[in-house]
Write an enzyme that holds these catalytic residues in place. Structure first.
Site, PDB file in Angstrom:
ATOM      1  N   ARG A  59      10.117  10.013 -18.083  1.00 43.23           N
ATOM      2  CA  ARG A  59      10.331   9.095 -16.946  1.00 43.23           C
ATOM      3  C   ARG A  59      10.664   9.863 -15.674  1.00 43.23           C
ATOM      4  O   ARG A  59      10.362   9.437 -14.574  1.00 43.23           O
ATOM      5  CB  ARG A  59      11.407   8.039 -17.256  1.00 43.23           C
ATOM      6  CG  ARG A  59      11.756   7.142 -16.058  1.00 43.23           C
ATOM      7  CD  ARG A  59      12.292   5.758 -16.460  1.00 43.23           C
ATOM      8  NE  ARG A  59      13.405   5.841 -17.365  1.00 43.23           N
ATOM      9  CZ  ARG A  59      14.676   6.101 -17.011  1.00 43.23           C
ATOM     10  NH1 ARG A  59      14.984   6.296 -15.743  1.00 43.23           N
ATOM     11  NH2 ARG A  59      15.622   6.158 -17.916  1.00 43.23           N
ATOM     12  N   TYR A 112      -2.037  -7.094   1.244  1.00 46.58           N
ATOM     13  CA  TYR A 112      -2.375  -7.412  -0.144  1.00 46.58           C
ATOM     14  C   TYR A 112      -1.518  -8.589  -0.632  1.00 46.58           C
ATOM     15  O   TYR A 112      -0.296  -8.558  -0.507  1.00 46.58           O
ATOM     16  CB  TYR A 112      -2.154  -6.165  -1.007  1.00 46.58           C
ATOM     17  CG  TYR A 112      -2.472  -6.374  -2.448  1.00 46.58           C
ATOM     18  CD1 TYR A 112      -3.779  -6.634  -2.869  1.00 46.58           C
ATOM     19  CD2 TYR A 112      -1.475  -6.329  -3.419  1.00 46.58           C
ATOM     20  CE1 TYR A 112      -4.075  -6.844  -4.205  1.00 46.58           C
ATOM     21  CE2 TYR A 112      -1.755  -6.531  -4.764  1.00 46.58           C
ATOM     22  CZ  TYR A 112      -3.059  -6.787  -5.147  1.00 46.58           C
ATOM     23  OH  TYR A 112      -3.353  -6.989  -6.468  1.00 46.58           O
ATOM     24  N   ASP A 183      -0.969   1.109   3.001  1.00 46.75           N
ATOM     25  CA  ASP A 183      -1.761   0.963   1.783  1.00 46.75           C
ATOM     26  C   ASP A 183      -3.175   1.440   2.127  1.00 46.75           C
ATOM     27  O   ASP A 183      -3.882   0.794   2.890  1.00 46.75           O
ATOM     28  CB  ASP A 183      -1.740  -0.515   1.363  1.00 46.75           C
ATOM     29  CG  ASP A 183      -2.515  -0.794   0.080  1.00 46.75           C
ATOM     30  OD1 ASP A 183      -3.448  -0.026  -0.239  1.00 46.75           O
ATOM     31  OD2 ASP A 183      -2.200  -1.802  -0.589  1.00 46.75           O
ATOM     32  N   LYS A 208      -7.951   1.364  -8.208  1.00 51.96           N
ATOM     33  CA  LYS A 208      -9.200   1.108  -7.492  1.00 51.96           C
ATOM     34  C   LYS A 208     -10.024   2.402  -7.423  1.00 51.96           C
ATOM     35  O   LYS A 208     -10.433   2.906  -8.435  1.00 51.96           O
ATOM     36  CB  LYS A 208      -8.905   0.504  -6.116  1.00 51.96           C
ATOM     37  CG  LYS A 208      -7.882  -0.651  -6.169  1.00 51.96           C
ATOM     38  CD  LYS A 208      -8.372  -1.873  -6.937  1.00 51.96           C
ATOM     39  CE  LYS A 208      -7.276  -2.844  -7.359  1.00 51.96           C
ATOM     40  NZ  LYS A 208      -6.364  -3.303  -6.344  1.00 51.96           N
TER      41      LYS A 208
HETATM   42  C1  LIG Z   1      -5.021  -3.910  -6.294  1.00 53.40           C
HETATM   43  C2  LIG Z   1      -4.320  -3.653  -5.030  1.00 53.40           C
HETATM   44  C3  LIG Z   1      -2.947  -3.386  -4.985  1.00 53.40           C
HETATM   45  C4  LIG Z   1      -2.076  -3.490  -6.198  1.00 53.40           C
HETATM   46  O1  LIG Z   1      -2.353  -2.502  -7.130  1.00 53.40           O
HETATM   47  P1  LIG Z   1      -2.139  -2.664  -8.708  1.00 53.40           P
HETATM   48  O2  LIG Z   1      -2.538  -1.331  -9.221  1.00 53.40           O
HETATM   49  O3  LIG Z   1      -3.006  -3.787  -9.162  1.00 53.40           O
HETATM   50  O4  LIG Z   1      -0.694  -2.971  -8.920  1.00 53.40           O
HETATM   51  C5  LIG Z   1      -2.393  -3.051  -3.771  1.00 53.40           C
HETATM   52  N1  LIG Z   1      -3.131  -3.019  -2.645  1.00 53.40           N
HETATM   53  C6  LIG Z   1      -4.431  -3.298  -2.638  1.00 53.40           C
HETATM   54  C7  LIG Z   1      -5.182  -3.250  -1.349  1.00 53.40           C
HETATM   55  C8  LIG Z   1      -5.077  -3.630  -3.825  1.00 53.40           C
HETATM   56  O5  LIG Z   1      -6.371  -3.942  -3.817  1.00 53.40           O
END
Ligand SMILES: *Cc1c(COP(=O)(O)O)cnc(C)c1O
Length: 390
Positions: A59, A112, A183, A208
């Site tokens: 962890r 998001y 992000d 992604k």
């Molecule tokens: C999918 C997504 C997230 C969240 O990510 P997870 O891995 O599903 O927790 C955050 N920001 C964007 C733009 C996303 O497409």
């Protein structure tokens, strides 16, 4: 802060050896263990005192996870990085490391949806207020910032693809003494490197494009040693959203092809967006490269965009007629996907199901995968024909 690796320099991505321990294997081992043992009392006490840095418990520190963190830090130009079990774990741990009750966050509207829901539920309960601003409106941003502790950015946004001048927004945050976070999942470090534009922290849903194969859920944050260190000591160990060694290993595999995958997503995505734009039955295509010029610092476009059908198109028939494009949420993998806007608007999620994130009921979001432009276009053409038959 360094400028980081050339995003198209595959050499820097391909090297991820653990030369001392991995039999010179070209792929680093998955160190699939929860704990690490010590040869002696003295060694153990040195590790606990922090005199030697070595893994104690996964962890905290795991070598496979660390290898992924170092690759991503290099790619984004960060001094340090921290992996998480999901993008949302990266978002929650990062945000919670910089705010306390009574503080205020400024966020771009259309961020998001689950980040919006985190802000509207848990943060609200902790008396942390969030002000939403159109990120294209720098004057409004300037007005909203005084007193805010954190600026939360996302550009381009992931449905209407609003693209912001990230460097200008980061400069506003800096002037007001706020930490800026972005992000960067949509562009990936291949097309946007926010640290070089003045943003303090960059986070990703690694589920992604970084993973790229639709087989892992993960997140990561990168930036200066000081700020990442604060997340590592304040929120990360106790919220506990640790990235697993196996998932880190999948992400290392994904990163090696990131530059060539992103170029393929870009080329096919842009071509399909242009072909959709000239169709009579399409009202508007929301793709950053078709709107205006790309904002400074955004050097390319990924495969995720949306478009709006005019009245008279049966969106259900369109969706059901597609063969290569699958109906599914998420994006960033090898496969092409669609999500109809009217389906998303059915979701009754807290805290405010009336908040639409700019989603039009006649819109469709596409993720253009790696199947090839012509095959994908034929699939779309056939589905459009089926959806417009009278
Ligand atoms: C999918 C997504 C997230 C969240 O990510 P997870 O891995 O599903 O927790 C955050 N920001 C964007 C733009 C996303 O497409």
């Amino acid at each position: 802060m360094t400028n980081g690796a050339d995003p198209f320099d595959l050499a820097s991505l391909i090297v991820a050896h653990d030369e001392a321990n991995a039999f010179e294997a070209v792929v680093p081992p998955i160190v699939q263990t929860s704990l690490f043992t010590f040869g002696s009392y003295d060694e153990m006490v040195s590790a606990y005192r922090g005199e030697i840095v070595r893994p104690i418990y996964t962890r905290g520190l795991n070598p496979t996870v660390r290898a992924f963190e170092e690759m991503l830090a290099k790619l984004e130009g960060g001094e340090d990085a921290l992996g998480f079990a999901s993008g949302m774990a990266a978002i929650s741990s990062t945000v919670l490391s910089f705010v306390e009750p009574g503080d205020r966050i400024v966020a771009v509207r259309h961020c998001y949806p689950d980040a919006f829901r985190l802000f509207g539920t848990h943060l609200k309960r902790m008396k942390i207020e969030v002000t939403y601003v159109d990120g294209r409106d720098e004057e409004a941003m300037e007005k909203a910032m005084p007193g805010a502790k954190l600026l939360y950015l996302e550009s381009p946004t992931s449905w209407v693809m609003e693209a912001h001048d990230v460097g200008a927004l980061a400069a506003i945050a800096r002037r007001h003494g706020a930490v800026s976070v972005i992000d960067n999942s949509w562009a990936s470090p291949i097309f946007q490197r926010p640290l070089s534009l003045g943003v303090d922290l960059v986070l990703h849903s690694a589920s992604k494009y970084l993973g790229g194969h639709s087989d892992v859920v993960a997140g990561i944050v990168t930036g200066s040693k000081e700020l990442v260190g604060r997340i590592r000591s304040e929120a990360y160990p106790y919220l506990g959203g640790k990235l697993s060694p196996f998932d880190a290993w999948l992400l290392i595999r994904g990163l090696r092809t990131l530059p060539i995958r992103m170029k393929a997503h870009e080329a096919a995505g842009l071509e399909i967006a242009k072909r959709l734009q000239v169709l009579d039955i399409v009202e508007k295509v929301c793709h950053p490269a078709l709107a205006n010029r790309l904002p400074p610092g955004l050097t390319g476009t990924s495969g995720l965009f949306s478009f709006i059908f005019r009245e008279g198109v049966d969106i259900r028939a369109f969706a059901d007629h597609l063969k290569l494009f699958k109906l599914g949420v998420s994006w960033g993998g090898h496969e092409s996907l669609i999500v109809p806007g009217e389906v998303v608007l059915e979701q009754k999620a807290q805290p405010n199901s009336a908040h639409t994130f700019g989603i039009d009921a006649r819109s469709v979001r596409l993720h253009i995968g790696l199947e090839g432009t012509e095959a994908l276009w034929s699939d779309l053409e056939a589905a459009i024909a089926a959806a417009t038959e009278t």
